[in-house]
Design an enzyme around this catalytic site. Structure first.
Site, PDB file in Angstrom:
ATOM      1  N   HIS A  48       0.860  -1.182   0.000  1.00  0.00           N
ATOM      2  CA  HIS A  48       0.000   0.000   0.000  1.00  0.00           C
ATOM      3  C   HIS A  48       0.893   1.227   0.000  1.00  0.00           C
ATOM      4  O   HIS A  48       2.068   1.162   0.368  1.00  0.00           O
ATOM      5  CB  HIS A  48      -0.954   0.018   1.203  1.00  0.00           C
ATOM      6  CG  HIS A  48      -0.284   0.255   2.526  1.00  0.00           C
ATOM      7  ND1 HIS A  48      -0.431   1.423   3.244  1.00  0.00           N
ATOM      8  CD2 HIS A  48       0.546  -0.527   3.257  1.00  0.00           C
ATOM      9  CE1 HIS A  48       0.276   1.336   4.365  1.00  0.00           C
ATOM     10  NE2 HIS A  48       0.869   0.178   4.398  1.00  0.00           N
ATOM     11  N   ASP A  60       4.867   3.452   5.027  1.00  0.00           N
ATOM     12  CA  ASP A  60       5.499   2.696   3.947  1.00  0.00           C
ATOM     13  C   ASP A  60       5.938   3.564   2.776  1.00  0.00           C
ATOM     14  O   ASP A  60       6.921   3.251   2.104  1.00  0.00           O
ATOM     15  CB  ASP A  60       4.548   1.600   3.464  1.00  0.00           C
ATOM     16  CG  ASP A  60       4.621   0.364   4.343  1.00  0.00           C
ATOM     17  OD1 ASP A  60       5.233   0.450   5.427  1.00  0.00           O
ATOM     18  OD2 ASP A  60       4.066  -0.678   3.967  1.00  0.00           O
ATOM     19  N   ALA A  69      -1.063  17.728   4.289  1.00  0.00           N
ATOM     20  CA  ALA A  69      -0.941  18.922   3.466  1.00  0.00           C
ATOM     21  C   ALA A  69      -0.263  19.995   4.303  1.00  0.00           C
ATOM     22  O   ALA A  69      -0.700  20.290   5.415  1.00  0.00           O
ATOM     23  CB  ALA A  69      -2.314  19.400   3.009  1.00  0.00           C
TER      24      ALA A  69
END
Length: 579
Positions: free
Chosen positions: A6, A317, A403
């Site tokens: 993922h 990840d 963000a």
């Protein structure tokens, strides 16, 4: 590279310097995209100013053969039906990446938790540090302890699968009706609304031991292949009915979230006490998916025993692509330098050209402030003070899940109705979800009980008494803070300063530029689409300002229908979680 699980991503390191990094989801618009990061690869090479032939070495973020042994163990332990098992092949990652990238140079693998540790240490700027990683699972490791210095990184201890803090938290995430590998932060936010009255029942699932070890009652948290991420017996043990996705959130669910959050913090605290006894440094480098839990980060940092922390902007990840590249470089080159990463804007900076072309062709009016930055900032501040919610698309794209002023939705944090408005009408998400404040770094300590910089939004702190920021204050009075330095993000800092001159508060509500279920926007046309569909009041892309009133009504209908036809795909079933 990280891929095939993922949050696939690519990072490019040139002469020991991280010059580019991007997640594949931003290009394909598939949230948590697990496919080979082809678009990210092309984008990162372009940013680095090199071509495929210039790549000396490709580093992969895990060891496929070690991972295969764990996959086979899990299948045998589960007595799985061979006919339902996906094909397992330890050669697939290298073979597929070589074929799809057209790469025939050296290919190396690093152990997954080494990649996590390298992502933190080699971006920390520390000459030496204790290393800690925690996630659901790498190949076999779920938690690791180590040390980093001029000689490199060394993993000195680990906790093996299935005994995993990340797995425990994700099991409760699934139990509460949220998606694993993506919605754990919802549990963290929900925890503030509850009481930890299920703490003792959850704690019975964990046995702690010496040397940082712990064991889970795997029969109550280990998933069944092809089934949910928790067995039915977990509900009986907890005495709580699982929540169906999208169902009502009851008091029991809030209390369970509070309980698992407190248990995670206590178990992490015990692990860090052991690590400090084994490697008594003042510095801690921490990565892995669990490191995204900023509530735990802040509480543990204040508690000690480590004085100085570094958590990278993408500790999960995706960031392992950075760790793999840096670790491979240091091992191949003998480089002893450790550089501080201060800016997470490591992705592409697509210009406004495509946007202005579309607006011009459609005869949509826009305001162009090229060469007039101060006028643009005053205009944007006018809109914010008047209650506008606007999309802010500036410069290079952030790497990681937050963000940070590159791809943000901004609003006035003083408006008590703003949080509910954005949750319901713009982001279309749960009402309990908090928003983060972005604040100029030099004023952060005046407004929040914060004693460190928080450039990557991985710290929480209480709003100081007398400071009223209802749109970014959580139910417990805390806020997940981003501190903005002038030399790192000059235009964003200037906007905050301009807003502060007008209001006395150099703070803005800052949330990711996307709607629920979608990745953060990448280029200007992504921003335009999201701006229209989310009903934002204004869009700022570089020096271009577009107002909602100028957008043709037909655009919203068309883009909404297109979004329904191409709904983002999320990979979070139990097969993809472990296999």
């Amino acid at each position: 590279m990280s891929a095939f699980y993922h949050d696939s991503a690519c990072a490019v390191v040139v002469d020991g310097r991280l010059v580019a990094a991007a997640q594949e989801e931003r290009f394909t618009r598939r949230r948590h995209d697990r496919d080979a990061p082809l678009y990210a690869y092309r984008s990162c090479l372009e940013l680095a100013g090199i071509g495929p032939a210039d790549v000396d070495l490709l580093a992969y973020y895990e060891n496929p053969r070690r991972k295969l042994s764990r996959q086979l163990w899990l299948a045998l332990a589960d007595d799985a039906d061979p006919g339902r098992m996906p094909r397992l092949d330890a050669t697939q990652p290298e073979r597929e990446l070589r074929e799809r990238l057209g790469f025939d140079g050296p290919f190396v693998t690093v152990d997954h938790h080494e990649a996590h540790a390298a992502n933190a240490f080699y971006c920390s700027g520390f000459e030496e540090a204790a290393l800690f990683t925690a996630d659901a699972v790498g190949e076999w490791t779920t938690t690791s302890y180590g040390v980093g210095d001029g000689d490199g990184i060394q993993i000195t201890g680990e906790v093996p699968f299935p005994h995993s803090l990340g797995l425990l938290y994700s099991a409760v995430t699934a139990f509460l009706g949220f998606s694993v590998n993506g919605d754990e932060y919802k549990v963290m936010g929900l925890a503030a609304y509850g009481r930890p009255r299920y703490y003792d029942r959850l704690a019975e699932l964990v046995t702690t031991g010496p040397d940082g070890q712990f064991r889970l009652d795997a029969g109550l948290v280990l998933p069944r292949l092809g089934g949910p991420l928790y067995p039915d017996s977990l509900a009986a043990r907890l005495g709580v009915t699982p929540r169906l996705p999208g169902g009502e959130i009851a008091e029991t669910h809030r209390d369970l979230a509070s309980s698992v959050q407190l248990l995670l913090e206590d178990l992490l605290g015990q692990a860090l006490e052991y690590l400090h006894s084994a490697h008594p440094s003042e510095n801690l480098c921490y990565a892995g998916g669990v490191a995204l839990n900023c509530v735990a980060n802040s509480r543990l940092r204040r508690r000690g025993p480590f004085r100085h922390w570094f958590v990278p902007p993408a500790p999960g990840d995706a960031g392992s692509a950075v760790g793999a590249a840096l670790l491979a470089h240091h091992r191949a080159d003998g480089d002893r330098h450790v550089r501080r990463l201060a800016d997470a804007r490591l992705g592409a900076a697509p210009g406004r050209g495509a946007l202005t072309a579309v607006l011009t062709e459609a005869d949509v009016a826009y305001e162009d402030y090229t060469g007039r930055e101060s006028d643009l900032l005053e205009r944007v501040t006018d809109l914010l003070v008047q209650g506008a919610v606007l999309g802010w698309h500036q410069g290079r794209m952030e790497f990681g899940p937050r963000a940070l002023g590159g791809r943000s939705i901004l609003a006035d944090p003083r408006d008590p109705a703003m949080r509910d408005r954005i949750n319901q009408r713009v982001k279309k998400r749960e009402e309990f979800r908090p928003f983060a404040p972005a604040v100029v770094a030099e004023r952060a300590a005046d407004l929040f009980e914060l004693d460190v910089d928080s450039p990557f939004m991985l710290e929480t702190a209480a709003v100081r008494p007398g400071v009223t920021l209802p749109a970014v204050s959580h139910v417990d009075g805390s806020a997940r803070i981003q501190t903005v330095a002038r030399d790192v993000a000059p235009r964003f800092h200037a906007l905050l300063t301009c807003f502060g001159r007008r209001t006395g508060m150099p703070v803005l509500l800052n949330t990711s530029f996307n709607v629920a279920g979608e990745p953060i926007v990448n280029d200007a046309l992504d921003a335009l689409s999201c701006f229209v569909r989310a009903g934002l009041d204004a869009l700022v892309v570089d020096d271009i300002l577009v107002l909602r009133a100028a957008v043709p009504p037909a655009w919203r209908d068309h883009l909404s229908r297109a979004a329904d036809r191409h709904a983002p795909r999320v990979h979070n079933d139990s097969y993809s979680f472990f296999l």
